[in-house]
Design an enzyme around this catalytic site. Structure first.
Site, PDB file in Angstrom:
ATOM      1  N   ARG A   1      18.165  53.193  57.148  1.00 44.46           N
ATOM      2  CA  ARG A   1      19.061  54.333  57.019  1.00 44.46           C
ATOM      3  C   ARG A   1      18.249  55.608  56.872  1.00 44.46           C
ATOM      4  NH1 ARG A   1      22.709  54.900  51.808  1.00 44.46           N
ATOM      5  NH2 ARG A   1      20.683  55.448  50.921  1.00 44.46           N
TER       6      ARG A   1
ATOM      7  N   ARG B   1      39.408  18.349  30.887  1.00 45.91           N
ATOM      8  CA  ARG B   1      39.314  19.397  31.911  1.00 45.91           C
ATOM      9  C   ARG B   1      37.987  19.236  32.626  1.00 45.91           C
ATOM     10  NH1 ARG B   1      38.820  23.844  27.296  1.00 45.91           N
ATOM     11  NH2 ARG B   1      36.812  23.221  26.483  1.00 45.91           N
TER      12      ARG B   1
ATOM     13  N   TYR C   1      28.107  40.334  58.815  1.00 44.00           N
ATOM     14  CA  TYR C   1      27.201  39.987  57.719  1.00 44.00           C
ATOM     15  C   TYR C   1      27.536  40.778  56.455  1.00 44.00           C
ATOM     16  CZ  TYR C   1      24.773  44.427  58.557  1.00 44.00           C
ATOM     17  OH  TYR C   1      24.484  45.747  58.673  1.00 44.00           O
TER      18      TYR C   1
ATOM     19  N   GLY D   1      37.829  29.253  23.387  1.00 39.62           N
ATOM     20  CA  GLY D   1      37.695  30.041  22.179  1.00 39.62           C
ATOM     21  C   GLY D   1      38.433  31.364  22.206  1.00 39.62           C
TER      22      GLY D   1
ATOM     23  N   CYS E   1      27.166  47.015  53.019  1.00 38.25           N
ATOM     24  CA  CYS E   1      25.896  47.163  52.312  1.00 38.25           C
ATOM     25  C   CYS E   1      26.064  47.825  50.947  1.00 38.25           C
ATOM     26  CB  CYS E   1      24.906  47.944  53.151  1.00 38.25           C
ATOM     27  SG  CYS E   1      25.426  49.626  53.465  1.00 38.25           S
TER      28      CYS E   1
ATOM     29  N   ARG F   1      16.817  52.006  52.190  1.00 35.97           N
ATOM     30  CA  ARG F   1      17.028  53.416  51.848  1.00 35.97           C
ATOM     31  C   ARG F   1      15.708  54.144  51.910  1.00 35.97           C
ATOM     32  NH1 ARG F   1      20.498  50.664  47.287  1.00 35.97           N
ATOM     33  NH2 ARG F   1      18.682  49.357  47.607  1.00 35.97           N
TER      34      ARG F   1
ATOM     35  N   MET G   1      41.839  31.877  22.463  1.00 30.19           N
ATOM     36  CA  MET G   1      43.078  31.934  21.708  1.00 30.19           C
ATOM     37  C   MET G   1      43.124  30.782  20.722  1.00 30.19           C
ATOM     38  SD  MET G   1      45.619  33.261  24.586  1.00 30.19           S
ATOM     39  CE  MET G   1      44.662  32.536  25.869  1.00 30.19           C
TER      40      MET G   1
ATOM     41  N   LYS H   1      45.604  23.174  30.271  1.00 36.07           N
ATOM     42  CA  LYS H   1      45.690  22.152  29.228  1.00 36.07           C
ATOM     43  C   LYS H   1      46.983  21.352  29.368  1.00 36.07           C
ATOM     44  CE  LYS H   1      43.936  23.571  25.352  1.00 36.07           C
ATOM     45  NZ  LYS H   1      44.008  24.513  24.216  1.00 36.07           N
TER      46      LYS H   1
ATOM     47  N   ARG I   1      49.318  24.870  20.767  1.00 40.85           N
ATOM     48  CA  ARG I   1      48.050  25.107  21.453  1.00 40.85           C
ATOM     49  C   ARG I   1      48.245  25.998  22.669  1.00 40.85           C
ATOM     50  NH1 ARG I   1      46.041  19.215  22.959  1.00 40.85           N
ATOM     51  NH2 ARG I   1      44.005  20.266  22.920  1.00 40.85           N
TER      52      ARG I   1
ATOM     53  N   SER J   1      28.103  49.829  59.272  1.00 40.86           N
ATOM     54  CA  SER J   1      27.828  49.176  58.002  1.00 40.86           C
ATOM     55  C   SER J   1      28.681  49.885  56.959  1.00 40.86           C
ATOM     56  CB  SER J   1      26.342  49.288  57.667  1.00 40.86           C
ATOM     57  OG  SER J   1      26.109  48.683  56.415  1.00 40.86           O
TER      58      SER J   1
ATOM     59  N   GLY K   1      29.511  51.308  53.795  1.00 40.12           N
ATOM     60  CA  GLY K   1      28.849  51.727  52.560  1.00 40.12           C
ATOM     61  C   GLY K   1      29.922  51.871  51.509  1.00 40.12           C
ATOM     62  N   THR K   2      30.242  50.747  50.876  1.00 44.75           N
ATOM     63  CA  THR K   2      31.441  50.748  50.034  1.00 44.75           C
ATOM     64  C   THR K   2      31.239  51.454  48.699  1.00 44.75           C
ATOM     65  OG1 THR K   2      30.839  48.497  49.424  1.00 44.75           O
ATOM     66  CG2 THR K   2      32.578  48.771  51.069  1.00 44.75           C
ATOM     67  N   ASN K   3      30.001  51.793  48.348  1.00 48.20           N
ATOM     68  CA  ASN K   3      29.844  52.604  47.128  1.00 48.20           C
ATOM     69  C   ASN K   3      30.440  53.989  47.352  1.00 48.20           C
ATOM     70  OD1 ASN K   3      28.447  50.481  46.112  1.00 48.20           O
ATOM     71  ND2 ASN K   3      26.440  51.419  46.229  1.00 48.20           N
TER      72      ASN K   3
ATOM     73  N   HIS L   1      30.524  27.128  19.443  1.00 54.05           N
ATOM     74  CA  HIS L   1      31.021  28.267  20.220  1.00 54.05           C
ATOM     75  C   HIS L   1      29.890  28.934  20.990  1.00 54.05           C
ATOM     76  CE1 HIS L   1      32.011  32.576  20.731  1.00 54.05           C
ATOM     77  NE2 HIS L   1      33.151  32.068  21.140  1.00 54.05           N
TER      78      HIS L   1
HETATM   79  P1  ADP Z   1      40.888  25.027  22.374  1.00 54.44           P
HETATM   80  O1  ADP Z   1      41.534  25.462  23.627  1.00 54.44           O
HETATM   81  O2  ADP Z   1      40.298  26.156  21.611  1.00 54.44           O
HETATM   82  O3  ADP Z   1      39.966  23.886  22.566  1.00 54.44           O
HETATM   83  P2  ADP Z   1      42.895  23.171  21.477  1.00 54.44           P
HETATM   84  O4  ADP Z   1      44.316  23.492  21.745  1.00 54.44           O
HETATM   85  O5  ADP Z   1      42.261  22.203  22.381  1.00 54.44           O
HETATM   86  O6  ADP Z   1      42.063  24.527  21.420  1.00 54.44           O
HETATM   87  O7  ADP Z   1      42.828  22.659  19.998  1.00 54.44           O
HETATM   88  C1  ADP Z   1      41.636  22.543  19.326  1.00 54.44           C
HETATM   89  C2  ADP Z   1      41.537  21.216  18.636  1.00 54.44           C
HETATM   90  O8  ADP Z   1      42.645  21.016  17.794  1.00 54.44           O
HETATM   91  C3  ADP Z   1      41.559  20.015  19.525  1.00 54.44           C
HETATM   92  O9  ADP Z   1      40.312  19.748  20.064  1.00 54.44           O
HETATM   93  C4  ADP Z   1      41.967  18.935  18.578  1.00 54.44           C
HETATM   94  O10 ADP Z   1      40.836  18.459  17.880  1.00 54.44           O
HETATM   95  C5  ADP Z   1      42.882  19.643  17.657  1.00 54.44           C
HETATM   96  N1  ADP Z   1      44.259  19.302  18.009  1.00 54.44           N
HETATM   97  C6  ADP Z   1      45.066  19.951  18.860  1.00 54.44           C
HETATM   98  N2  ADP Z   1      46.258  19.316  18.952  1.00 54.44           N
HETATM   99  C7  ADP Z   1      46.197  18.247  18.159  1.00 54.44           C
HETATM  100  C8  ADP Z   1      47.092  17.203  17.842  1.00 54.44           C
HETATM  101  N3  ADP Z   1      48.297  17.130  18.382  1.00 54.44           N
HETATM  102  N4  ADP Z   1      46.684  16.271  16.976  1.00 54.44           N
HETATM  103  C9  ADP Z   1      45.448  16.347  16.433  1.00 54.44           C
HETATM  104  N5  ADP Z   1      44.559  17.284  16.685  1.00 54.44           N
HETATM  105  C10 ADP Z   1      44.918  18.248  17.543  1.00 54.44           C
HETATM  106 MG    MG Z   2      40.445  22.204  23.298  1.00 55.54          MG
HETATM  107 MG    MG Z   3      39.619  26.980  19.943  1.00 57.14          MG
END
Ligand code: ADP
Ligand code: MG
Ligand code: MG
Length: 878
Positions: free
Chosen positions: A619, A339, A854, A104, A834, A563, A106, A25, A95, A767, A769-771, A457
């Site tokens: 085998r 991203r 292979y 989702g 294998c 086998r 953190m 990010k 963030r 061959s 046999g990594t198990n 989510h």
């Molecule tokens: P995640 O990784 O869970 O997507 P983010 O760090 O992207 O979390 O934050 C989630 C949301 O919070 C962003 O999509 C945005 O809508 C809001 N947000 C984060 N930073 C700002 C900011 N500086 N101003 C306004 N909204 C923000």
């Molecule tokens: Mg985000």
């Molecule tokens: Mg989030």
């Protein structure tokens, strides 16, 4: 001289290549800043600061604190606002952002810098008390949530209660006083839980938030996610501190998320959702139903047009589909994130092919762009078209993640995990999912939610996992407490079968049969490119003609492991097998083996036919014999009758076969050493089958490969090989055929790896046999590891199951060493793997680097292996 490390970077000091240090990010915020896009400014506290935090025993040391404060001052200069200043407050978001995106995993804290004094004047300054108090309650809520680690629901319940008291439905209908009251309640909760007042000093708030993000790197959800996605815990997460912009300022503001292409289908068309007068994750949380991105064109044409332009810039710049987050503050557009977007397997293939077509990327880049593990979703059954036509949907909702799911309904993530672990196929039904549900989602065939859009989510996570998901089915009347729901007039209770079509969004209140998948279209194109680049061959582990055919249709270039014992579990065969095992004399044994010979020969003929002339490695009998012994009384009586011996005598024989540690007992080549007539029979079956099939297909170059298991000493191999060649040569001579065959061995005992130069004098191929090799190198069995591995993960002794992902450091060293030693003795030796690992992309990369010939894996992993082998070859040319 100690050069002090730089732990903090302004966005304008970083760039997109610094993802290891700044996290994904942070690096992309820097890159967007460099591209001149409208990004609220801020700074990134590095992943190294996170590592340092853990090294310091969970403390942000003075040096790093001072550096953060220095950068707050910088940000104050840039923004012209001041942290904690009631007259002109700087508010920030905090963030998290790891190197690899962990959606989702953190939590983000918004509006940091508010306190009682600041919010009051902020209300006056903005002339918008509702907005000010909405921001304030959100801040307290998110901060407390993160610091108290109680989960989102905790505070949402207070909001729901407030809405109920007020008789309103939407959070936007709560007024300034309501929100002020909520803020008060939240702070009281915080005090109750933590025993101290909610911090009012912005600096204290900031340090608390940074610390919470660092700590969240190690929460159970994050640890689980890392394990599922091979992310090492040593990476740490960065923290981004960014000036706030406000999407909740009223009707000329809003916030949204969008993809430059459709993440479900790959279609080249802007795809996304937004909400007016909203902040942060309101869009994805399903608080209100969002609008689609093209509706923005009507509501705010200028912002929309600017956004479309930015999408083009970003896609061209990153040369990949982008997933973006934006906010509009009083008609002005801000970019908050970009991203490379997560996408379904089908979308990934289409996008990769389209980008090559568009001249944006090379074929090599396209091959490297698709995650091999993701292909799994396309290789599993789809609904049987005829059955699907007949089925009547009971409802429909958003097709959030494609695929076909059929299973029994469960209502909690815990139940999903528990049921699936005992072998049930389950479909998880929830009001909405949250990050706590991740493990249960992983165990589910499909996911159905009542709330949430295409970017909720559940949808995002399901697409990432390749799991079918239908989301936002508002028609469902959910009764979570009693574990049932009603839809389309039908009541579905826990344990009932339902089917979900993730491509159409249809929901069926019945089980619908499924059919196997095939490789065609974009999938076929990309696999074709992969085959151009890879150097490893890909074979399959198959014991039956059905598996062999399946694998061949997925592109397997031979069988790396058949086998033979698996063929003897059928009810009509097990009797002869048992007879062979309990035989006390060679004569008895030869009688039983004579019954097995035609069955075995028939199986091999079918396998050669299915593989159409490709190599087939067979085998010889391997497992501890007790696995075949009868245990039920009537089975024992029947066998005794067949063998014309007394029941008691048979029981004595069975008792005498007892072993204390069967996995390290009388098995593998030791069986052939004790009873060479077994090897004779198997050799006869292999060779006669090959001669018979060659007669039918004279153009097939069938070269059977006979593999002797569990060799630890060259003399063992010599002994058994002699039995094999004597038998085989006599048959070939008698038949007048010109058949060639090979004799090789598994390398699965550490001693064999250590003496591989010796072994290669006799073995024409190895061959791995990594198990077993993993089992014997670690000294614990795969079947019992489950009992203690969880404790090892929790204590960070292991990060992965060594039976799923090859231990490259230890077991891998044996593999490499044995390969090198083998080649010393026999430069043209064929080397394969294998074990279960043969289908794991990171292991395949390792096999490529070590120079194996292979990999062999289960039929459904063949395409995954082809792609992983190509990626390895592109990354590490040899
Ligand atoms: P995640 O990784 O869970 O997507 P983010 O760090 O992207 O979390 O934050 C989630 C949301 O919070 C962003 O999509 C945005 O809508 C809001 N947000 C984060 N930073 C700002 C900011 N500086 N101003 C306004 N909204 C923000
Ligand atoms: Mg985000
Ligand atoms: Mg989030």
């Amino acid at each position: 001289m100690i050069v002090s490390k730089k732990f903090v970077y302004l966005f304008s000091e970083g760039n997109g290549k610094m993802r290891e240090l700044l996290g994904g990010k942070g690096a992309n915020l820097a890159e967007m800043t460099n591209l001149g896009l409208p990004v609220p400014q801020g700074f990134t506290v590095t992943t190294e600061a996170c590592t340092q935090y853990y090294a310091d025993g969970g403390k942000i040391n003075d040096e790093i604190q001072a550096e953060i404060l220095k950068y707050i001052t910088e940000l104050e200069k840039i923004s012209g606002k001041k942290f904690g200043d009631p007259k002109n407050p700087l508010l920030v978001s905090v963030r998290s952002g790891a190197r690899a995106s962990m959606p989702g995993m953190m939590d983000t804290i918004l509006n940091l810098g508010l306190n009682e004094e600041v919010v009051e004047s902020f209300a006056k300054l903005t002339n918008n008390p509702r907005f000010a108090y909405d921001s304030y309650r959100r801040f307290i809520q998110m901060y407390s949530d993160v610091v108290m680690e109680v989960g989102k629901k905790y505070f949402e319940e207070l909001i729901d209660k407030m809405k109920e008291e007020k008789g309103v439905k939407l959070d936007t209908e709560l007024d300034a006083d309501d929100l002020k009251e909520l803020a008060k309640q939240f702070k009281a909760e915080y005090k109750k839980a933590k025993g101290v007042e909610f911090p009012s000093d912005p600096v204290e708030q900031l340090m608390g938030a940074v610390k919470a993000v660092f700590r969240s790197w190690d929460n159970p959800r994050a640890i689980y996610y890392r394990r599922m996605n091979d992310i090492p815990s040593s990476w740490g997460t960065a923290v981004n501190v960014q000036a706030m912009v406000f999407g909740n300022m009223g009707d000329t503001s809003g916030t949204g998320v969008a993809f430059t292409r459709n993440p479900s289908t790959g279609e080249k068309k802007l795809y996304g959702e937004f909400l007016m007068n909203a902040q942060g994750e309101d869009v994805v949380a399903g608080v209100r139903t969002p609008q689609t991105i093209d509706q923005l064109a009507k509501i705010m044409p200028d912002a929309y047009n600017q956004f479309v332009k930015i999408c083009g810039i970003l896609e061209n710049h990153y040369r990949d589909m982008q997933d973006m987050e934006f906010t509009i503050e009083d008609k002005k557009l801000y970019m908050l994130q970009t991203r490379n977007g997560k996408r379904t397997a089908a979308a990934a293939l289409k996008i990769a092919c389209d980008l090559v077509e568009e001249g944006m990327i090379t074929k090599q880049e396209a091959v490297c762009m698709v995650d091999p593990k993701q292909l799994d979703a396309l290789l599993h059954p789809q609904f049987d078209a005829a059955a699907l036509k007949k089925a009547q949907p009971i409802g429909s909702a958003l097709p959030a993640s494609p695929g076909a799911a059929c299973g029994r309904v469960v209502f909690t993530a815990e139940d999903a995990t528990e049921w699936a672990k005992r072998g049930e196929k389950v479909v998880l039904c929830r009001l909405e999912t949250s990050p706590e549900d991740i493990e249960g989602m992983h165990y589910s065939q499909g996911i159905l939610t009542v709330r949430g859009g295409m970017t909720s989510h559940a949808a995002v996570v399901a697409r990432g996992m390749g799991t079918c998901c239908v989301s936002g089915c508002g028609d469902i009347k959910m009764d979570e407490a009693n574990k049932k729901f009603t839809l389309g007039g039908k009541t579905i209770s826990e344990g009932d079968y339902i089917s979900l079509d993730g491509s159409t969004g249809k929901i069926y209140g019945e089980a619908i049969p499924t059919v196997p998948a095939s490789i065609s279209g974009y999938f076929g194109t990309l696999m074709g490119w992969a085959d151009e680049f890879r150097q490893l061959k890909v074979r399959t582990n198959a014991d039956t003609p059905k598996d062999a055919k399946q694998a061949a249709s997925f592109g397997a270039e031979g069988i790396g492991l058949c086998r033979t014992e698996h063929m003897f579990f059928d009810t009509d065969r097990i009797a002869a097998m048992r007879e062979m095992i309990v035989s006390e004399t060679e004569e008895q044994r030869r009688t039983a083996l004579a019954k097995l010979l035609p069955m075995q020969r028939g199986d091999f003929e079918a396998l050669y036919e299915a593989m159409g002339g490709y190599a087939v490695t067979i085998r010889f009998l391997d497992p501890p014999l007790h696995e075949f012994l009868p245990t039920a009384e009537d089975d024992i009586v029947a066998l005794a009758g067949e063998m014309k011996m007394s029941v008691q005598a048979l029981k004595d024989v069975i008792a005498s076969l007892h072993e204390f540690n069967p996995m390290m007992g009388h098995r593998g080549c030791r069986l052939a050493v004790s009873y060479p007539e077994i090897a004779e029979m198997q050799t006869t079956a292999v060779i006669e089958a090959a001669i018979n099939v060659k007669k039918k297909h004279s153009d097939w170059d069938i070269v059977p490969e006979i593999m002797i298991p569990l060799v630890g000493d060259i003399k063992e191999l010599q002994y058994v090989k002699n039995v094999v060649t004597t038998t085989a040569d006599a048959i070939i001579a008698k038949s007048g055929s010109s058949l060639h065959y090979k004799v090789g061995t598994m390398i699965e005992i550490p001693r064999a790896a250590l003496t591989a130069d010796e072994i290669a004098k006799e073995a024409e191929f190895f061959s791995f046999g990594t198990n077993d090799l993993t089992q014997m190198t670690f000294g614990f069995s795969r079947d019992d590891a489950g009992k203690f591995l969880e404790a090892y993960y929790a204590k960070k002794i292991y990060e992965n199951d060594p039976f799923a992902k090859l231990d490259q450091i230890g077991v891998g060293k044996l593999v490499k060493m044995a390969s090198d030693l083998g080649k010393q003795t026999r430069p043209d030796i064929k080397l394969g793997i294998c074990g279960e690992h043969g289908g794991d992309p990171s292991t395949i990369e390792f096999c490529h680097k070590v120079g194996l010939t292979y990999v062999s894996c289960s039929p459904f992993r063949v395409p995954i292996a082809r792609l992983a082998a190509a990626q390895a070859a592109i990354k590490y040319p040899r």
